[in-house]
Design an enzyme around this catalytic site. Structure first.
Site, PDB file in Angstrom:
ATOM      1  N   GLN A 153       3.658  -9.182 -42.319  1.00 36.38           N
ATOM      2  CA  GLN A 153       2.572  -8.402 -42.911  1.00 36.38           C
ATOM      3  C   GLN A 153       1.344  -9.262 -43.194  1.00 36.38           C
ATOM      4  O   GLN A 153       0.313  -8.779 -43.636  1.00 36.38           O
ATOM      5  CB  GLN A 153       3.043  -7.757 -44.220  1.00 36.38           C
ATOM      6  CG  GLN A 153       4.168  -6.758 -44.017  1.00 36.38           C
ATOM      7  CD  GLN A 153       4.848  -6.359 -45.320  1.00 36.38           C
ATOM      8  OE1 GLN A 153       4.469  -6.802 -46.402  1.00 36.38           O
ATOM      9  NE2 GLN A 153       5.850  -5.507 -45.217  1.00 36.38           N
ATOM     10  N   HIS A 187       4.561  -8.876 -48.263  1.00 36.34           N
ATOM     11  CA  HIS A 187       3.924  -8.731 -49.576  1.00 36.34           C
ATOM     12  C   HIS A 187       2.898  -9.826 -49.885  1.00 36.34           C
ATOM     13  O   HIS A 187       3.074 -10.609 -50.818  1.00 36.34           O
ATOM     14  CB  HIS A 187       4.997  -8.649 -50.686  1.00 36.34           C
ATOM     15  CG  HIS A 187       6.030  -7.601 -50.401  1.00 36.34           C
ATOM     16  ND1 HIS A 187       7.171  -7.447 -51.149  1.00 36.34           N
ATOM     17  CD2 HIS A 187       6.082  -6.630 -49.446  1.00 36.34           C
ATOM     18  CE1 HIS A 187       7.887  -6.440 -50.654  1.00 36.34           C
ATOM     19  NE2 HIS A 187       7.239  -5.940 -49.616  1.00 36.34           N
ATOM     20  N   TYR A 240       3.104  -4.441 -65.308  1.00 35.40           N
ATOM     21  CA  TYR A 240       3.282  -3.181 -64.588  1.00 35.40           C
ATOM     22  C   TYR A 240       4.728  -2.945 -64.144  1.00 35.40           C
ATOM     23  O   TYR A 240       5.011  -2.008 -63.407  1.00 35.40           O
ATOM     24  CB  TYR A 240       2.234  -3.069 -63.466  1.00 35.40           C
ATOM     25  CG  TYR A 240       0.880  -2.854 -64.109  1.00 35.40           C
ATOM     26  CD1 TYR A 240       0.388  -1.580 -64.336  1.00 35.40           C
ATOM     27  CD2 TYR A 240       0.156  -3.931 -64.627  1.00 35.40           C
ATOM     28  CE1 TYR A 240      -0.802  -1.361 -65.012  1.00 35.40           C
ATOM     29  CE2 TYR A 240      -1.045  -3.737 -65.306  1.00 35.40           C
ATOM     30  CZ  TYR A 240      -1.515  -2.443 -65.498  1.00 35.40           C
ATOM     31  OH  TYR A 240      -2.677  -2.237 -66.196  1.00 35.40           O
TER      32      TYR A 240
END
Ligand code: HEC
Length: 495
Positions: free
Chosen positions: A205, A274, A376
């Site tokens: 990625q 990621h 988060y």
């Protein structure tokens, strides 16, 4: 429409079929006995499809269409009005109505993954219905969000475009993942790649990711790039990490490069997943995320660079008043943490709040409002499960951890986001547009008082939506992968 026939059929048959509404105490005992048998089939780390097939399909049907138990797809739930209460219902059962309790045979995590599974199936149905609503009689004209619009090609002939930035003279900078920065003229013609741009590592990625202009670009000429940098072999393995640089473009050359952010090589890795990243400039600061690089656990560690949103000065200095500046072990640039893989970031045009979108696990894609020092939650809390259907956690909330403003089950593979600021679609002003890679969808989120009050699909099936951008011409532009191109949405005026 073969897909719909059984669906409607089931809903009708549900009403008509003599379901075991009155279950005698004998059959309740039988059901319980059966339930514990089913339960024994359920092995601790089971995949969700196995969990469903072994424990639920005999009564609710292989496709959730119903049988002895009611259908688990559709909108007329009898006992569970919302997904929040569903896990508790499955755990406790409803013996009177013939639904066995699973709380003792399935773990909370497994029950949680079943809820995600049921929700995925329902969402797939809803989307099918939405798709039909988007169709118009006229070829090439879409209808959604209160407008009729066309989708026009702007730049084609690209290879995996990742991000765009609009130059003041109407030209466009385009990053291709393989490592090339292109310039497109107003008419869409492409110049050769800019020479001398940083060497990127196109790996999984990772590759050349974000491009953005400094807010004072017209005066200072700074162009910012985010990419995966190759950092050599470590124990025989190739390593890399997200890095941020800025430079200027003169006569087709990348010059005056400065490193804005990098982390020491020991924090790099061979993982191909990621990396993040997107840029937002605000009040002299640069905000950007780095994903957790496949190390979930690092997202909660302030002494690891993974899974964080950063705030630094736009020249790379670290602000002394950052939330963790006085923690000796922490990466001082951290602004918020507990992120999985954020690939969307934008500033609300009115409130100035920073909104972020991150790839969650299966069923856990999130939209968050990013605030100073907040956690988060990844991977302690999430609305999703592992991609292979095994559970991650039963927890969707915890004290001290932020809730997403919005999440998608199933995941859309949310990537770039953008608050629309153009004039061509006045009713869309300040709406947040989010692109989906896997789903090939563009979503319009309406936000009121910091809450997402509406989520609507605007287009679907054009390609994987890598990024979304309000263009200076007032249109909404999409960076697509497969087909690799940039397109724009323009309204169709009634004649
Ligand atoms: C022995 C048959 C049986 C099995 C096995 C069973 N259920 Fe049920 N289930 C029922 C019945 C009967 C009802 C209540 C009546 C209805 O929904 O029609 C029900 C209701 C439900 C409801 C509530 C539906 C609503 O309308 O609100 C959910 C959710 C549910 N089951 C999930 C599951 C899951 C998940 C499993 C597997 C872990 C499972 N059930 C296994 C029979 C079964």
């Amino acid at each position: 429409m073969p897909f719909f026939y059984p669906y409607t059929g089931i809903m009708n048959s549900r009403v008509a079929m003599p379901l075991p509404v009155r279950v005698t105490s004998v059959s309740a005992v039988l059901l319980l006995a059966c339930a514990s048998l089913w339960g024994q089939n359920a092995i601790g780390k089971g995949k969700v499809t196995d969990l469903y097939n072994n424990n639920c399909a005999s009564c609710h049907g292989a496709d959730l269409e119903g049988g002895l138990g009611g259908p688990l797809v559709g909108d007329n739930w009898d006992y569970v009005k919302d997904y929040d209460g569903m896990a508790a219902y499955i755990a406790e059962g409803n013996i009177k109505m013939g639904m066995p309790p699973f709380g003792e045979t399935l773990s909370p995590k497994e029950i949680r993954s079943l809820v995600i599974f049921i929700r995925e199936k329902n969402s797939q149905l809803e989307k099918q219905q939405m798709q039909d609503a988007l169709k118009t009689e006229e070829e090439g004209v879409f209808q959604a969000g209160g407008y009729r619009f066309r989708v026009e090609d702007v730049v084609t002939d690209l290879k995996t475009p990742w991000s765009v930035a609009f130059l003041p003279d109407g030209r466009m900078l385009i990053n291709e993942k393989r490592g090339t920065v292109r310039i497109a003229q107003k008419d869409g013609t492409l110049s050769p790649a800019i020479e001398g741009t940083p060497k990127v590592w196109d790996h999984g990625q990772g590759g050349l990711l974000e491009v953005a202009l400094h807010p004072d670009y017209a005066d200072n000429g700074w162009v910012y790039l985010g990419y995966n940098e190759y950092s050599g072999k470590h124990n025989g393995e190739d390593w890399g990490m997200t890095k941020v640089v800025r430079g200027k473009i003169k006569d087709g050359q990348w010059v005056d490069e400065e490193v804005i952010f990098e982390v020491p090589p020991e924090y790099h890795s061979g993982s191909g997943v990621h990396f993040g990243t997107r840029f937002v400039f605000k009040d002299g600061y640069l905000f950007f995320p780095i994903g957790e690089r496949g190390r979930q656990d690092f997202a909660q560690d302030l002494d690891k660079p993974n899974g964080k949103v950063y705030r630094i000065y736009d020249d790379g200095r670290i602000p002394e008043d950052n939330p963790f500046a006085d923690k000796s072990e922490a990466f001082k640039g951290i602004w918020s943490y507990g992120h999985r893989n954020p690939q969307g970031l934008d500033l609300h045009p009115v409130t100035g709040d920073i909104w972020e979108a991150e790839h969650g696990p299966r069923g856990g894609d999130e939209v968050n409002l990013i605030e100073r020092g907040k956690n988060y939650g990844w991977p302690v809390i999430t609305y999703g499960m592992n991609y292979n259907g095994t559970p991650i956690t039963e927890k969707t909330s915890a004290p001290g951890m932020e809730q997403p403003k919005h999440y998608w089950v199933p995941s859309i593979a949310v990537c770039g986001i953008d608050f629309y600021e153009g004039d061509l679609f006045p009713d869309w002003k300040n709406n947040l547009f989010a692109g989906g890679l896997a789903s090939q969808e563009l979503h319009r989120l309406v936000i009121e008082d910091g809450k997402v009050v509406k989520d609507e699909i605007i287009v679907k099936g054009l390609g994987r939506v890598r990024d979304v951008a309000s263009a200076p011409d007032g249109s909404l532009m999409l960076v697509l992968n497969g087909p690799d191109k940039i397109v724009r949405l323009v309204p169709v005026r009634d004649r």
